[in-house]
Write a protein that holds these residues in place. Structure first.
Motif: not given
Length: 494
Positions: A17-19, A436-439, A476-485, A487-489
């Motif tokens: 899904k993340w692709k 975690i470090n990369q996020i 901040a939440v949008e930034v964290f969301h993007t960082a998580l996305q 990571h999934m990529e």
């Protein structure tokens, strides 16, 4: 085996899904503050000085450490003028905002009047501040001893407890952080802070009642707008997890310490360990058990105090208890080095048997700063802001927990928040450090600074200046969301 295949299949589906994700750059809220031009050494020279002249034990965040130049309320600016939303507040220390104008003005005025004498003389600031600070505590907590740091305050609290009770043993919770001095290291129960020297004589750590990572806990246990996703065996009006952890506490009392103890120390919400919360009523029952053995109850409010939890000014109030000793630091001075121990007249008298002196504690400048911080909290409505904005942030982060398998837990109260990262919610294994470090790095690169904590450094610590807004939270939440996305990529591409 079948369960494992289902889980792997689920992960594969999520990665697929993340692709097709499309990253959008979060828009930082506006700020009309313009930082001064940076005129100190170049970045490379700063790095060289750091390597040659500053103790290597003082480690820095990020692969390329930040060189910060100026601060304004919830914002920090680096040497190139880049702006960051500060969600860690100088390790939960900047309470009312970087360079808050009211605190800055009061400090500048006092600097021109009197910096330092000592408390062997009377001067207005210490008396005015002692009255103002203790007015915020319930009876009989009306006597203050001013110090310079949280470690020093907890060190003194231990000393007072032992003097007053004529007992020696003190109990703390695993995962707790109470300081780095040789005395308080016995209470601190996190391996990275332990050095290979003798410490901790008379200190015993008991099981941490962690309703997410511990053996018991679930979706009804903690005082937070967000509960764990674990199934709960509790029933209405009865907490099974609390009862089990209290049994472990009793076991420690019955096997590891004498029949009488000096005290028990706990943070209302564990800070360094990643905003870990206990089951409701755990502290209330633990306090009763300690007092039955002649001990004093110490509340370490170094991180939870001064309205940060939102619903109450002090963290211990959220547990329905009144401790015998309270220790304060960090937010007490908004970054100015000061701390205090608040206790009863009777306990304070135990220290007066002999001379006990503190050169800098309660000096005129510190007391003026402390009073200005209290005024700013009240006038700016920061306790209420912590409750409103903190609850909003917790609920927004919980949406990310529900969306991403690697977000294991979102917890906290007010602006004392932890986000624990896992490989998956079933095993609750910590997410590997490199992931975690990369996020974390991605969040920084997008303009948001977050702390780290937990035994495996697996928890993001969000404890910003209490002046942040809901608009800041959205960013901040949008930034964290993007960082998580992202990571999934990366995970899908492997």
């Amino acid at each position: 085996m079948a369960r494992r295949l289902r889980r792997l299949g689920s992960v594969a589906f999520r990665q697929q899904k993340w692709k097709s994700s499309v990253f959008t750059q979060a828009k930082m809220p506006p700020c009309d503050f313009v930082p001064e031009k940076y005129e100190s050494y170049p970045y490379e020279r700063m790095q060289k000085i750091r390597e040659q002249n500053i103790a290597p034990s003082l480690r820095m965040y990020y692969k390329k450490p930040l060189l910060l130049h100026q601060g304004h309320m919830q914002w920090l600016f680096d040497y190139e003028g880049r702006r960051y939303l500060d969600l860690f507040a100088g390790i939960v220390t900047v309470s009312v905002g970087h360079c808050h104008p009211k605190v800055t003005m009061a400090t500048q005025k006092q600097l021109a009047r009197l910096w330092h004498t000592t408390n062997i003389y009377m001067y207005p600031a210490i008396h005015e501040y002692a009255e103002k600070l203790t007015s915020l505590f319930p009876d009989p907590l009306k006597v203050v001893y001013l110090t310079n740091s949280g470690s020093e305050a907890n060190d003194l609290a231990m000393f007072m407890a032992r003097l007053h009770t004529h007992n020696f043993d003190i109990i703390s919770l695993r995962g707790g952080y109470h300081g780095g001095s040789p005395y308080t290291l016995g209470l601190t129960s996190l391996t990275p802070y332990k050095h290979g020297v003798a410490n901790g004589f008379g200190c015993t750590a008991t099981m941490l009642p962690d309703v997410f990572r511990g053996p018991w806990g679930g979706s009804h246990c903690r005082d937070s707008p967000v509960q764990t996703v674990r199934k709960c065996s509790c029933t209405e009006g009865a907490c099974h997890a609390k009862d089990q952890y209290i049994e472990q506490f009793k076991d420690t009392l019955n096997t590891s310490v004498p029949k009488t103890v000096a005290g028990f120390i706990a943070e209302p919400i564990q800070g360094v360990n990643g905003a870990v919360q206990y089951p409701r009523n755990f502290l209330k029952e633990a306090y009763q058990l300690i007092r039955e053995r002649g001990g004093l109850c110490i509340s370490d409010e170094v991180q939870t105090g001064f309205g940060r939890t939102g619903s109450h000014f002090w963290g211990f109030q959220t547990h329905g208890v009144v401790p015998d000793i309270v220790t304060l630091a960090k937010g007490i001075g908004n970054g100015f080095p000061m701390a205090s121990v608040v206790t009863t007249k009777e306990i304070a008298n135990s220290l007066a048997q002999n001379l006990h002196f503190n050169t800098f504690g309660g000096n005129p400048l510190a007391c003026v700063v402390g009073a200005a911080v209290l005024d700013a909290i009240e006038e700016d409505g920061l306790q209420k802001n912590s409750e409103d904005v903190g609850t909003y942030m917790l609920l927004e982060l919980a949406k990310l927990r529900d969306k991403f398998e690697i977000v294991g837990d979102v917890r906290g109260k007010g602006l004392m928040i932890g986000v624990e990262m896992v490989t998956d919610k079933d095993s609750r294994r910590p997410l590997p450090a490199e992931e975690i470090n990369q996020i974390w790095e991605d969040c920084k690169d997008m303009g948001v600074l977050i702390g780290r904590g937990g035994l495996y450094s697996q928890t993001f610590r969000i404890k910003p200046p209490m002046c942040i807004t809901k608009r800041d939270v959205d960013f901040a939440v949008e930034v964290f969301h993007t960082a998580l996305q992202r990571h999934m990529e990366r995970a899908a591409a492997k």
